[in-house]
Design a protein around this motif. Sequence first.
Motif, PDB file in Angstrom:
ATOM      1  N   SER A 189      -7.363 -10.480  -0.877  1.00  0.00           N
ATOM      2  CA  SER A 189      -5.966 -10.395  -0.441  1.00  0.00           C
ATOM      3  C   SER A 189      -5.133  -9.784  -1.566  1.00  0.00           C
ATOM      4  O   SER A 189      -5.606  -9.626  -2.688  1.00  0.00           O
ATOM      5  CB  SER A 189      -5.440 -11.786  -0.115  1.00  0.00           C
ATOM      6  OG  SER A 189      -5.324 -12.543  -1.301  1.00  0.00           O
ATOM      7  N   ASP A 225       4.257 -11.594  -1.927  1.00  0.00           N
ATOM      8  CA  ASP A 225       5.191 -12.552  -1.349  1.00  0.00           C
ATOM      9  C   ASP A 225       5.664 -13.545  -2.393  1.00  0.00           C
ATOM     10  O   ASP A 225       4.978 -13.772  -3.388  1.00  0.00           O
ATOM     11  CB  ASP A 225       4.505 -13.309  -0.213  1.00  0.00           C
ATOM     12  CG  ASP A 225       4.441 -12.460   1.035  1.00  0.00           C
ATOM     13  OD1 ASP A 225       5.468 -11.864   1.369  1.00  0.00           O
ATOM     14  OD2 ASP A 225       3.377 -12.390   1.653  1.00  0.00           O
ATOM     15  N   VAL A 226       6.819 -14.188  -2.115  1.00  0.00           N
ATOM     16  CA  VAL A 226       7.401 -15.098  -3.106  1.00  0.00           C
ATOM     17  C   VAL A 226       6.480 -16.203  -3.584  1.00  0.00           C
ATOM     18  O   VAL A 226       6.420 -16.477  -4.779  1.00  0.00           O
ATOM     19  CB  VAL A 226       8.700 -15.805  -2.614  1.00  0.00           C
ATOM     20  CG1 VAL A 226       9.877 -15.315  -3.390  1.00  0.00           C
ATOM     21  CG2 VAL A 226       8.891 -15.674  -1.150  1.00  0.00           C
ATOM     22  N   THR A 227       5.764 -16.839  -2.673  1.00  0.00           N
ATOM     23  CA  THR A 227       4.935 -17.960  -3.134  1.00  0.00           C
ATOM     24  C   THR A 227       3.773 -17.446  -3.979  1.00  0.00           C
ATOM     25  O   THR A 227       3.358 -18.089  -4.934  1.00  0.00           O
ATOM     26  CB  THR A 227       4.395 -18.799  -1.953  1.00  0.00           C
ATOM     27  OG1 THR A 227       3.581 -17.977  -1.136  1.00  0.00           O
ATOM     28  CG2 THR A 227       5.510 -19.379  -1.130  1.00  0.00           C
ATOM     29  N   ILE A 228       3.265 -16.258  -3.638  1.00  0.00           N
ATOM     30  CA  ILE A 228       2.178 -15.661  -4.415  1.00  0.00           C
ATOM     31  C   ILE A 228       2.737 -15.161  -5.755  1.00  0.00           C
ATOM     32  O   ILE A 228       2.111 -15.292  -6.800  1.00  0.00           O
ATOM     33  CB  ILE A 228       1.536 -14.491  -3.634  1.00  0.00           C
ATOM     34  CG1 ILE A 228       1.159 -14.921  -2.222  1.00  0.00           C
ATOM     35  CG2 ILE A 228       0.337 -13.937  -4.376  1.00  0.00           C
ATOM     36  CD1 ILE A 228       0.093 -15.969  -2.134  1.00  0.00           C
ATOM     37  N   GLN A 229       3.963 -14.610  -5.705  1.00  0.00           N
ATOM     38  CA  GLN A 229       4.623 -14.156  -6.922  1.00  0.00           C
ATOM     39  C   GLN A 229       4.769 -15.309  -7.913  1.00  0.00           C
ATOM     40  O   GLN A 229       4.511 -15.154  -9.108  1.00  0.00           O
ATOM     41  CB  GLN A 229       5.999 -13.603  -6.562  1.00  0.00           C
ATOM     42  CG  GLN A 229       6.893 -13.383  -7.753  1.00  0.00           C
ATOM     43  CD  GLN A 229       8.165 -12.651  -7.349  1.00  0.00           C
ATOM     44  OE1 GLN A 229       8.140 -11.492  -6.980  1.00  0.00           O
ATOM     45  NE2 GLN A 229       9.284 -13.335  -7.413  1.00  0.00           N
ATOM     46  N   ALA A 230       5.145 -16.479  -7.402  1.00  0.00           N
ATOM     47  CA  ALA A 230       5.286 -17.649  -8.267  1.00  0.00           C
ATOM     48  C   ALA A 230       3.952 -17.993  -8.922  1.00  0.00           C
ATOM     49  O   ALA A 230       3.896 -18.321 -10.105  1.00  0.00           O
ATOM     50  CB  ALA A 230       5.814 -18.836  -7.461  1.00  0.00           C
ATOM     51  N   GLN A 231       2.866 -17.893  -8.147  1.00  0.00           N
ATOM     52  CA  GLN A 231       1.535 -18.160  -8.708  1.00  0.00           C
ATOM     53  C   GLN A 231       1.226 -17.194  -9.854  1.00  0.00           C
ATOM     54  O   GLN A 231       0.774 -17.599 -10.917  1.00  0.00           O
ATOM     55  CB  GLN A 231       0.446 -17.960  -7.634  1.00  0.00           C
ATOM     56  CG  GLN A 231       0.427 -18.987  -6.531  1.00  0.00           C
ATOM     57  CD  GLN A 231      -0.572 -18.615  -5.434  1.00  0.00           C
ATOM     58  OE1 GLN A 231      -1.215 -17.579  -5.472  1.00  0.00           O
ATOM     59  NE2 GLN A 231      -0.689 -19.480  -4.449  1.00  0.00           N
ATOM     60  N   MET A 234      -4.868 -11.938  -4.667  1.00  0.00           N
ATOM     61  CA  MET A 234      -6.150 -12.007  -5.378  1.00  0.00           C
ATOM     62  C   MET A 234      -6.425 -10.716  -6.132  1.00  0.00           C
ATOM     63  O   MET A 234      -6.964 -10.736  -7.231  1.00  0.00           O
ATOM     64  CB  MET A 234      -7.267 -12.242  -4.375  1.00  0.00           C
ATOM     65  CG  MET A 234      -7.118 -13.557  -3.676  1.00  0.00           C
ATOM     66  SD  MET A 234      -8.416 -14.661  -4.149  1.00  0.00           S
ATOM     67  CE  MET A 234      -9.522 -14.408  -2.815  1.00  0.00           C
ATOM     68  N   LEU A 281       3.267 -15.330 -11.705  1.00  0.00           N
ATOM     69  CA  LEU A 281       4.133 -15.496 -12.873  1.00  0.00           C
ATOM     70  C   LEU A 281       3.696 -16.695 -13.699  1.00  0.00           C
ATOM     71  O   LEU A 281       3.666 -16.646 -14.930  1.00  0.00           O
ATOM     72  CB  LEU A 281       5.587 -15.664 -12.442  1.00  0.00           C
ATOM     73  CG  LEU A 281       6.269 -14.412 -11.886  1.00  0.00           C
ATOM     74  CD1 LEU A 281       7.664 -14.741 -11.415  1.00  0.00           C
ATOM     75  CD2 LEU A 281       6.313 -13.307 -12.931  1.00  0.00           C
ATOM     76  N   GLU A 282       3.337 -17.767 -12.999  1.00  0.00           N
ATOM     77  CA  GLU A 282       2.863 -18.971 -13.677  1.00  0.00           C
ATOM     78  C   GLU A 282       1.609 -18.640 -14.495  1.00  0.00           C
ATOM     79  O   GLU A 282       1.468 -19.019 -15.652  1.00  0.00           O
ATOM     80  CB  GLU A 282       2.564 -20.032 -12.618  1.00  0.00           C
ATOM     81  CG  GLU A 282       2.771 -21.453 -13.054  1.00  0.00           C
ATOM     82  CD  GLU A 282       4.194 -21.727 -13.530  1.00  0.00           C
ATOM     83  OE1 GLU A 282       4.331 -22.578 -14.412  1.00  0.00           O
ATOM     84  OE2 GLU A 282       5.161 -21.086 -13.031  1.00  0.00           O
ATOM     85  N   ARG A 338       9.367 -26.227  -9.914  1.00  0.00           N
ATOM     86  CA  ARG A 338       8.610 -25.323  -9.071  1.00  0.00           C
ATOM     87  C   ARG A 338       7.472 -25.994  -8.349  1.00  0.00           C
ATOM     88  O   ARG A 338       6.694 -26.719  -8.949  1.00  0.00           O
ATOM     89  CB  ARG A 338       8.039 -24.216  -9.935  1.00  0.00           C
ATOM     90  CG  ARG A 338       9.016 -23.144 -10.122  1.00  0.00           C
ATOM     91  CD  ARG A 338       8.276 -21.862 -10.160  1.00  0.00           C
ATOM     92  NE  ARG A 338       9.223 -20.791 -10.120  1.00  0.00           N
ATOM     93  CZ  ARG A 338       8.959 -19.574 -10.552  1.00  0.00           C
ATOM     94  NH1 ARG A 338       7.792 -19.314 -11.060  1.00  0.00           N
ATOM     95  NH2 ARG A 338       9.853 -18.650 -10.457  1.00  0.00           N
ATOM     96  N   ASP A 356      -3.899 -18.515  -0.464  1.00  0.00           N
ATOM     97  CA  ASP A 356      -3.176 -17.495   0.280  1.00  0.00           C
ATOM     98  C   ASP A 356      -2.902 -17.968   1.702  1.00  0.00           C
ATOM     99  O   ASP A 356      -3.464 -18.957   2.153  1.00  0.00           O
ATOM    100  CB  ASP A 356      -4.022 -16.216   0.329  1.00  0.00           C
ATOM    101  CG  ASP A 356      -4.103 -15.548  -1.024  1.00  0.00           C
ATOM    102  OD1 ASP A 356      -3.050 -15.368  -1.640  1.00  0.00           O
ATOM    103  OD2 ASP A 356      -5.217 -15.234  -1.468  1.00  0.00           O
ATOM    104  N   GLU A 385       6.799 -15.082   4.825  1.00  0.00           N
ATOM    105  CA  GLU A 385       6.025 -14.138   4.030  1.00  0.00           C
ATOM    106  C   GLU A 385       5.389 -13.089   4.932  1.00  0.00           C
ATOM    107  O   GLU A 385       5.380 -13.235   6.150  1.00  0.00           O
ATOM    108  CB  GLU A 385       4.956 -14.899   3.251  1.00  0.00           C
ATOM    109  CG  GLU A 385       5.576 -15.915   2.315  1.00  0.00           C
ATOM    110  CD  GLU A 385       4.548 -16.703   1.565  1.00  0.00           C
ATOM    111  OE1 GLU A 385       4.132 -16.237   0.512  1.00  0.00           O
ATOM    112  OE2 GLU A 385       4.150 -17.778   2.032  1.00  0.00           O
ATOM    113  N   ALA A 417      10.226 -21.271  -5.171  1.00  0.00           N
ATOM    114  CA  ALA A 417       9.508 -20.120  -5.739  1.00  0.00           C
ATOM    115  C   ALA A 417      10.428 -18.939  -6.035  1.00  0.00           C
ATOM    116  O   ALA A 417      10.021 -18.003  -6.709  1.00  0.00           O
ATOM    117  CB  ALA A 417       8.398 -19.676  -4.790  1.00  0.00           C
ATOM    118  N   ILE A 438       4.201 -24.879  -6.843  1.00  0.00           N
ATOM    119  CA  ILE A 438       3.322 -23.715  -6.729  1.00  0.00           C
ATOM    120  C   ILE A 438       2.288 -24.015  -5.652  1.00  0.00           C
ATOM    121  O   ILE A 438       1.494 -24.947  -5.777  1.00  0.00           O
ATOM    122  CB  ILE A 438       2.614 -23.421  -8.065  1.00  0.00           C
ATOM    123  CG1 ILE A 438       3.640 -23.272  -9.194  1.00  0.00           C
ATOM    124  CG2 ILE A 438       1.710 -22.206  -7.943  1.00  0.00           C
ATOM    125  CD1 ILE A 438       4.295 -21.947  -9.326  1.00  0.00           C
TER     126      ILE A 438
END
Lengths: 327, 337
Positions: free
Chosen positions: B156, B186-192, B159, B194-195, A275, A281, A53, A261, A277
Amino acid sequence: MNNSKEVLVEVKDLKKYFPVRGGMIAEKRQVLKAVDGVSFDIYKGETLGLVGESGCGKTTVGRTILKLYEPTSGRIIFDGDDITDLNDRQMRPYRKRMQIIFQDPYASLNPRMTVGDIIAESIDIHKIATGEERKAMIFDLLDKVGLNHEHANRYPHEFSGGQRQRIGIARALAVNPDFIVCDEPISALDVSIQAQVVNLLEDLQDEMGLTYLFIAHDLSMVKHISDRVGVMYLGKIVEIAESSELYSNPLHPYTQALLSAIPVPDPDAMEQQNRIILKGDVPTPINPPSGCRFRTRCPIAGDICAEQDPEMKDYGGGHMAACHFIK
Amino acid sequence: MDKLLEIKNLHTSFFTHVGEVKAVRGINIDVYEGEAIGIVGESGCGKSVTSLSVMGLVPSPGKVIEGQIHFKGEDLLKKSEKEMQKIRGNKIAMIFQDPMTSLNPVYTIGDQLIEPLRIHKNMDKEAARQKAIELLREVRIPDPERRLKQYPHEFSGGMRQRVMIAMALSCQPELVIADEPTTALDVTIQAQILELMKELKEKFNTSIMLITHDLGIVADLCSRIVVMYAGVIVEEGAVRDIFYNPKHPYTWGLLKSIPKVNMTSKERLVPIDGQPPDLLKPPAGCPFVPRCRYAMRICQQQHPALYSVSENHRAACWLLDSQAPPVEWDREGVSLK
């Protein structure tokens, strides 16, 4: 792909720290540990993908290997020669052999230079050719990347994003390099254009025997283009493996979360996808967590993770990962 | 289900010094109550301009030149700026792509969250503050009381996008337009995120119009998809129609140019050659002709109508005409029968 398994680039415990000035009163000089002890080999003719990331240090790794940044410590060995401590002049012969393609095709081309001059800049610097010979080389490069000869006299603003990226690729190829760092070369492009550029990179690799370090955050594209993939988190590589192995059998909890993800363009597969999650951050690389850096977001972290930084271990067939809890 | 939003024959153009750029050229989209619809296309296809037209926020020199946008039966294009202000942020809210630039850097997060509540809901200061705290909690921002007093730069990227979502939801709008809400993340934040959007949609029964270039995100969140190209709709249908039974060559091209999930070896990607047309002088026929392998003579002369494939599935392509040669799509390839 890499039958010979000859190592072209060897990176050993590479570190790159940047000083940061903190606050109004500079009490303590803080350091940002962008890359904090990274080791890997790149074999001749292969594509090594590097994913992670933003802020994980993947771009810094790419630039430090090319010595665009001075490494803080560690060693970079290119084709058997240690280039870590070479100065700019000593680096010159190596620069001919290692090139870079940048992410932003809008910012990486000088708007006041013609495409021909942009492509030929390194030909001029390395005094490879002049006059008619130089012109022939430019035309040849334009052919290679699928642009027309008349494009040589035009300026970058006349081109679309995909075409500009082709110009950037032609510039990198001008000195006939062995090794190219592709730093997010397709991130700024539209989906249908991305495939054009990826196919071009693959064709050129076959044709010229190039070795790539392919840096990206788009995991499905990285899987497609890479022979092996390394996953970075906060300045460290947490897992590295053959690309199909990494995607079918991820060992590190971060890799697992990262892969789960990805939004898959397939509704059926999406429904089945389990998934993970992640919470929160990415922490700042100025004061990274003690022990394993991923522990603050890790779903399976235990006490040991705060105390000890896990070492990279080989789990068979060159599949390496750094986690205390892999069985 | 009732229609919440009805876009009818919308034309939006930009009058630049080099001429009229026809960004949106006659599109029809219906959004039903409680549904999430995805508008997919590449840069310049008119998807963002469509959303800005709905909000009445098309920047100068752009202008809606024709069409109607009915929201709960009322034409938004006939509303005055004052009336639109009562709708914007209240009935229809928008989440923008870039959370870095869409929050005001000189006001605290609290000020920015409280403002719409005070204006649209007539809340007093304390009630609005309480509501703001509740909203931040809703989008899972830890320690909301303290966070309320902070400025955007202290957050961030992920957030900030949560704050944007909290803001968009603050007045419980009936429609949320999300323009590439996760592209900068980023992908992991994007997943958050979208969820979170999925959850909130269930909870408040909000309709979502999601604008994106990422087919994966649409597959995740939406039930219907509209595919746009060069200012027109080329195909629309339920998610499964578009992914498993696409009818337009452009949709085929899009699906084939992304690497497949289970792709084993180094299979070659199939790009769409060439580039989208210049909308300063849009072609008379189908805009996809120069990049289409199946183009026929009629495709250059006349723009195809939307052919119905099934009840909710339509595509604008002459190949669907009864006189056209049959062309079959399967996930591995497209073949001329």
